[in-house]
Write a protein that holds these residues in place. Sequence first.
Motif, PDB file in Angstrom:
ATOM      1  N   GLY A   1      -0.193  -2.309 -23.064  1.00  0.00           N
ATOM      2  CA  GLY A   1      -1.478  -2.356 -23.761  1.00  0.00           C
ATOM      3  C   GLY A   1      -1.329  -2.063 -25.246  1.00  0.00           C
ATOM      4  N   LEU A   2      -0.513  -1.069 -25.575  1.00  0.00           N
ATOM      5  CA  LEU A   2      -0.254  -0.768 -26.988  1.00  0.00           C
ATOM      6  C   LEU A   2       0.471  -1.930 -27.673  1.00  0.00           C
ATOM      7  CD1 LEU A   2       0.752   3.003 -26.808  1.00  0.00           C
ATOM      8  CD2 LEU A   2      -1.377   2.021 -27.691  1.00  0.00           C
TER       9      LEU A   2
ATOM     10  N   ILE B   1       0.786 -10.121 -18.877  1.00  0.00           N
ATOM     11  CA  ILE B   1       1.194  -9.002 -18.012  1.00  0.00           C
ATOM     12  C   ILE B   1      -0.037  -8.214 -17.575  1.00  0.00           C
ATOM     13  CG2 ILE B   1       2.383  -6.769 -17.998  1.00  0.00           C
ATOM     14  CD1 ILE B   1       4.582  -8.090 -19.674  1.00  0.00           C
ATOM     15  N   ILE B   2      -0.918  -7.926 -18.518  1.00  0.00           N
ATOM     16  CA  ILE B   2      -2.146  -7.198 -18.181  1.00  0.00           C
ATOM     17  C   ILE B   2      -3.012  -8.035 -17.238  1.00  0.00           C
ATOM     18  CG2 ILE B   2      -4.284  -6.266 -19.146  1.00  0.00           C
ATOM     19  CD1 ILE B   2      -2.604  -5.591 -21.688  1.00  0.00           C
ATOM     20  N   TYR B   3      -3.121  -9.320 -17.515  1.00  0.00           N
ATOM     21  CA  TYR B   3      -3.921 -10.212 -16.677  1.00  0.00           C
ATOM     22  C   TYR B   3      -3.365 -10.281 -15.254  1.00  0.00           C
ATOM     23  CZ  TYR B   3      -5.892 -14.563 -14.916  1.00  0.00           C
ATOM     24  OH  TYR B   3      -6.493 -15.506 -14.151  1.00  0.00           O
ATOM     25  N   PHE B   4      -2.045 -10.445 -15.119  1.00  0.00           N
ATOM     26  CA  PHE B   4      -1.460 -10.538 -13.779  1.00  0.00           C
ATOM     27  C   PHE B   4      -1.557  -9.208 -13.035  1.00  0.00           C
ATOM     28  CE2 PHE B   4       1.087 -14.376 -15.175  1.00  0.00           C
ATOM     29  CZ  PHE B   4       0.348 -15.248 -14.394  1.00  0.00           C
ATOM     30  N   CYS B   5      -1.530  -8.094 -13.747  1.00  0.00           N
ATOM     31  CA  CYS B   5      -1.721  -6.795 -13.082  1.00  0.00           C
ATOM     32  C   CYS B   5      -3.125  -6.724 -12.481  1.00  0.00           C
ATOM     33  CB  CYS B   5      -1.499  -5.659 -14.072  1.00  0.00           C
ATOM     34  SG  CYS B   5      -1.600  -4.035 -13.335  1.00  0.00           S
ATOM     35  N   ILE B   6      -4.107  -7.167 -13.230  1.00  0.00           N
ATOM     36  CA  ILE B   6      -5.481  -7.193 -12.713  1.00  0.00           C
ATOM     37  C   ILE B   6      -5.585  -8.172 -11.542  1.00  0.00           C
ATOM     38  CG2 ILE B   6      -7.869  -7.818 -13.298  1.00  0.00           C
ATOM     39  CD1 ILE B   6      -7.231  -6.766 -16.152  1.00  0.00           C
TER      40      ILE B   6
ATOM     41  N   TYR C   1       4.760   5.691 -13.178  1.00  0.00           N
ATOM     42  CA  TYR C   1       5.545   4.712 -13.927  1.00  0.00           C
ATOM     43  C   TYR C   1       4.685   3.509 -14.314  1.00  0.00           C
ATOM     44  CZ  TYR C   1       9.816   7.206 -12.633  1.00  0.00           C
ATOM     45  OH  TYR C   1      10.796   8.136 -12.485  1.00  0.00           O
ATOM     46  N   MET C   2       3.881   3.028 -13.382  1.00  0.00           N
ATOM     47  CA  MET C   2       3.062   1.849 -13.663  1.00  0.00           C
ATOM     48  C   MET C   2       2.010   2.147 -14.734  1.00  0.00           C
ATOM     49  SD  MET C   2       4.273  -0.717 -12.276  1.00  0.00           S
ATOM     50  CE  MET C   2       2.995  -1.822 -12.801  1.00  0.00           C
ATOM     51  N   VAL C   3       1.416   3.321 -14.699  1.00  0.00           N
ATOM     52  CA  VAL C   3       0.445   3.686 -15.738  1.00  0.00           C
ATOM     53  C   VAL C   3       1.140   3.743 -17.093  1.00  0.00           C
ATOM     54  CG1 VAL C   3      -1.007   5.573 -16.599  1.00  0.00           C
ATOM     55  CG2 VAL C   3      -1.199   4.844 -14.220  1.00  0.00           C
ATOM     56  N   GLY C   4       2.333   4.343 -17.130  1.00  0.00           N
ATOM     57  CA  GLY C   4       3.090   4.401 -18.380  1.00  0.00           C
ATOM     58  C   GLY C   4       3.455   3.027 -18.898  1.00  0.00           C
ATOM     59  N   ILE C   5       3.915   2.169 -18.003  1.00  0.00           N
ATOM     60  CA  ILE C   5       4.280   0.801 -18.404  1.00  0.00           C
ATOM     61  C   ILE C   5       3.053   0.047 -18.894  1.00  0.00           C
ATOM     62  CG2 ILE C   5       5.037  -1.430 -17.486  1.00  0.00           C
ATOM     63  CD1 ILE C   5       7.027   0.154 -15.728  1.00  0.00           C
TER      64      ILE C   5
ATOM     65  N   THR D   1       0.831  -1.197   0.000  1.00  0.00           N
ATOM     66  CA  THR D   1       0.000   0.000   0.000  1.00  0.00           C
ATOM     67  C   THR D   1       0.868   1.251   0.000  1.00  0.00           C
ATOM     68  OG1 THR D   1      -1.714  -1.185   1.206  1.00  0.00           O
ATOM     69  CG2 THR D   1      -1.845   1.210   1.212  1.00  0.00           C
ATOM     70  N   ALA D   2       1.949   1.237   0.769  1.00  0.00           N
ATOM     71  CA  ALA D   2       2.847   2.393   0.802  1.00  0.00           C
ATOM     72  C   ALA D   2       3.503   2.607  -0.557  1.00  0.00           C
ATOM     73  CB  ALA D   2       3.910   2.203   1.882  1.00  0.00           C
ATOM     74  N   ILE D   3       3.924   1.546  -1.195  1.00  0.00           N
ATOM     75  CA  ILE D   3       4.537   1.671  -2.518  1.00  0.00           C
ATOM     76  C   ILE D   3       3.495   2.115  -3.536  1.00  0.00           C
ATOM     77  CG2 ILE D   3       5.586   0.356  -4.409  1.00  0.00           C
ATOM     78  CD1 ILE D   3       6.956  -1.365  -2.236  1.00  0.00           C
ATOM     79  N   GLY D   4       2.302   1.555  -3.457  1.00  0.00           N
ATOM     80  CA  GLY D   4       1.249   1.903  -4.403  1.00  0.00           C
ATOM     81  C   GLY D   4       0.720   3.311  -4.252  1.00  0.00           C
TER      82      GLY D   4
END
Length: 167
Positions: free
Chosen positions: A59-60, A110-115, A50-54, A39-42
Amino acid sequence: MGVYLAAIFSLLVFEMAILFVLVLPLPQRVRKWLYMRCTAIGSNKKFRTYMVGIMIFVGLLFIDSWKRSQIKVSTYHSQKPPYVINSVTPVDALASRAYNQRNVYISGFIIYFCICILTVMSILRRIVEWNDKIRAGDAILKAKLRQKQKYLKDLQKKNGSHIHTYR
């Protein structure tokens, strides 16, 4: 090509490791510490940026690879005369499609594991909160029990009778 593939694959392995650690049956103290650290890192604005950019990049990559993997490949069985040479050979087209399908799988996972990580973190938050509530409620119940036992002892002294208490 190799550097970005290594970076993407490393991100996939890192997400898999995070998800593995999050779903381990850890003691409550370790689970709470892990939740607090995540939670502190997030909550760090730079990390979220950075995470949104990655994730936009991934996604692209997913969309681009999906579109490129849908190419039609002609075979040598077509009705063209043998002296007509195509600019892309079927072997090159098949190899390109295979690379793009590989990229679809990697970026999709990667997208699946992020979710999955976000979902598991939500479940972990609820587990930590409920466990804290149970412990707080347990302390309140113990305090009420001590009060009632004290009240019962006072009644025994006042009445002089021997009322049996069960523990």
